[in-house]
Write a protein that holds these residues in place. Structure first.
Motif, mmCIF file in Angstrom:
data_model
loop_
_atom_site.group_PDB
_atom_site.id
_atom_site.type_symbol
_atom_site.label_atom_id
_atom_site.label_comp_id
_atom_site.label_asym_id
_atom_site.label_seq_id
_atom_site.Cartn_x
_atom_site.Cartn_y
_atom_site.Cartn_z
ATOM 1 N N ARG A 83 -42.080 18.224 67.385
ATOM 2 C CA ARG A 83 -43.249 18.451 68.218
ATOM 3 C C ARG A 83 -44.493 18.089 67.435
ATOM 4 O O ARG A 83 -44.729 18.617 66.346
ATOM 5 C CB ARG A 83 -43.287 19.918 68.664
ATOM 6 C CG ARG A 83 -42.138 20.258 69.600
ATOM 7 C CD ARG A 83 -42.032 21.729 69.883
ATOM 8 N NE ARG A 83 -41.171 21.992 71.030
ATOM 9 C CZ ARG A 83 -40.623 23.173 71.292
ATOM 10 N NH1 ARG A 83 -40.853 24.200 70.499
ATOM 11 N NH2 ARG A 83 -39.854 23.316 72.350
ATOM 12 N N TRP A 123 -38.787 29.951 62.912
ATOM 13 C CA TRP A 123 -39.818 29.638 61.925
ATOM 14 C C TRP A 123 -40.678 30.843 61.576
ATOM 15 O O TRP A 123 -41.222 30.927 60.474
ATOM 16 C CB TRP A 123 -40.690 28.493 62.447
ATOM 17 C CG TRP A 123 -39.951 27.216 62.632
ATOM 18 C CD1 TRP A 123 -39.334 26.776 63.767
ATOM 19 C CD2 TRP A 123 -39.712 26.203 61.645
ATOM 20 N NE1 TRP A 123 -38.736 25.553 63.556
ATOM 21 C CE2 TRP A 123 -38.960 25.175 62.273
ATOM 22 C CE3 TRP A 123 -40.093 26.051 60.310
ATOM 23 C CZ2 TRP A 123 -38.566 24.028 61.593
ATOM 24 C CZ3 TRP A 123 -39.695 24.905 59.633
ATOM 25 C CH2 TRP A 123 -38.937 23.911 60.269
ATOM 26 N N LYS A 124 -40.802 31.766 62.517
ATOM 27 C CA LYS A 124 -41.673 32.926 62.305
ATOM 28 C C LYS A 124 -40.952 34.138 61.720
ATOM 29 O O LYS A 124 -41.587 35.161 61.462
ATOM 30 C CB LYS A 124 -42.340 33.324 63.629
ATOM 31 C CG LYS A 124 -43.373 32.325 64.114
ATOM 32 C CD LYS A 124 -44.076 32.833 65.364
ATOM 33 C CE LYS A 124 -45.215 31.906 65.776
ATOM 34 N NZ LYS A 124 -45.921 32.411 66.990
ATOM 35 N N THR A 150 -39.139 22.039 65.964
ATOM 36 C CA THR A 150 -40.148 22.322 64.944
ATOM 37 C C THR A 150 -41.371 22.983 65.578
ATOM 38 O O THR A 150 -41.563 22.924 66.796
ATOM 39 C CB THR A 150 -40.621 21.034 64.248
ATOM 40 O OG1 THR A 150 -41.418 20.254 65.176
ATOM 41 C CG2 THR A 150 -39.450 20.219 63.750
ATOM 42 N N PRO A 151 -42.207 23.616 64.761
ATOM 43 C CA PRO A 151 -43.533 23.982 65.265
ATOM 44 C C PRO A 151 -44.302 22.706 65.625
ATOM 45 O O PRO A 151 -43.888 21.598 65.268
ATOM 46 C CB PRO A 151 -44.180 24.690 64.068
ATOM 47 C CG PRO A 151 -43.077 24.978 63.109
ATOM 48 C CD PRO A 151 -42.013 23.954 63.341
ATOM 49 N N GLY A 209 -36.244 27.620 68.157
ATOM 50 C CA GLY A 209 -37.462 27.100 67.571
ATOM 51 C C GLY A 209 -38.361 28.155 66.995
ATOM 52 O O GLY A 209 -38.175 28.624 65.873
ATOM 53 N N GLU A 210 -39.347 28.575 67.773
ATOM 54 C CA GLU A 210 -40.451 29.382 67.263
ATOM 55 C C GLU A 210 -39.987 30.636 66.538
ATOM 56 O O GLU A 210 -40.469 30.954 65.444
ATOM 57 C CB GLU A 210 -41.376 29.763 68.428
ATOM 58 C CG GLU A 210 -42.622 30.504 68.007
ATOM 59 C CD GLU A 210 -43.562 30.750 69.181
ATOM 60 O OE1 GLU A 210 -44.613 31.388 68.960
ATOM 61 O OE2 GLU A 210 -43.247 30.307 70.311
#
Length: 233
Positions: free
Chosen positions: A46, A193-194, A18-19, A189-190
């Motif tokens: 996180r 989400w982005k 997660t973020p 992850g990142e």
């Protein structure tokens, strides 16, 4: 009678990070659709710094959603909060953190290990009882090994050791390469989400890349060239 051949390796599963979470409500609202978009084995939660009571409340706000999707919930650090929050385990960065956390987590909960800069550290983590080792995550300065070096480390571990290995993928292409290198799990992850197309679309694309990479490992298609050099250590 000829010897029975070993069964083919299973395809790597997704491990979603997660973020960094302050308010869990937005992530809680997005997680059901996201976890339904691909086969996610575990979620790495996180958390932004706060007092233990607040952190436990954040974990509990997300635990039911994650575990209802048959995914394990691991905390990034905070091994002391795992039992009280209902999490399934923790990811520990560095050998010292792993060794400190093991008495709190074993035998009933998951203890993952990352921040392993050398092969020797990886072997220490495995011998200590880590349930998996993670290769390729950024360090405190945001630096990480090259894709080729991470792939080489995953291939080395997968060939020699029993505990699962996880490849930290910063893109779909890395997910494909790490799956072909023998990773048991791919941490994404990142970039998921982005993704401007939406996290569900991105995660489904990662899952497709993993399947393609697993096909390369099985020899069903022509693999990409292996790295000539290896990671340090």
């Amino acid at each position: 009678m000829s010897a029975k051949s070993a069964p083919p390796p299973l395809a790597p599963r997704l491990y979603l990070a997660t973020p960094v979470i302050d308010d869990p409500s937005q992530v809680a609202a997005r997680l059901p659709a996201l976890l339904a978009s691909a086969d996610v084995a575990a979620v790495l939660l996180r958390l932004s710094p706060s007092d233990p009571r607040t952190l436990i409340s954040r974990v509990k706000a997300l635990a039911a959603v994650i575990q209802a999707a048959s995914a394990a919930l691991l905390l990034d650090g905070h091994a002391d909060l795992v039992a009280r929050s209902g999490a399934d385990g923790a990811h520990l960065t560095g050998i010292a953190a792993l060794q400190e956390a093991l008495p709190m987590l074993k035998p009933d909960r998951i203890a993952g290990s990352g921040g392993l800069s050398t092969r020797h550290e990886s072997m220490i983590a495995g011998e200590a009882g880590a349930d998996y080792v993670l290769f390729g995550e950024p360090d405190e300065a945001g630096d990480r090994p090259s894709t080729d070096a991470i792939a080489e480390r995953l291939e080395w571990w997968a060939e020699l050791f029993e505990p699962p290995c996880v490849g930290y993928a910063a893109s779909c292409e890395e997910a494909r390469i790490f799956a072909a290198s023998g990773a048991d799990f791919i941490l994404a992850g990142e970039f998921v989400w982005k993704d401007p197309r939406g996290a569900e679309t991105a995660l489904a694309e990662v899952a497709a890349a993993i399947r393609q990479g697993h096909g390369l490992q099985d020899g069903r298609t022509t693999p990409s060239p292996k790295a000539e050099g290896g990671a340090a250590g």
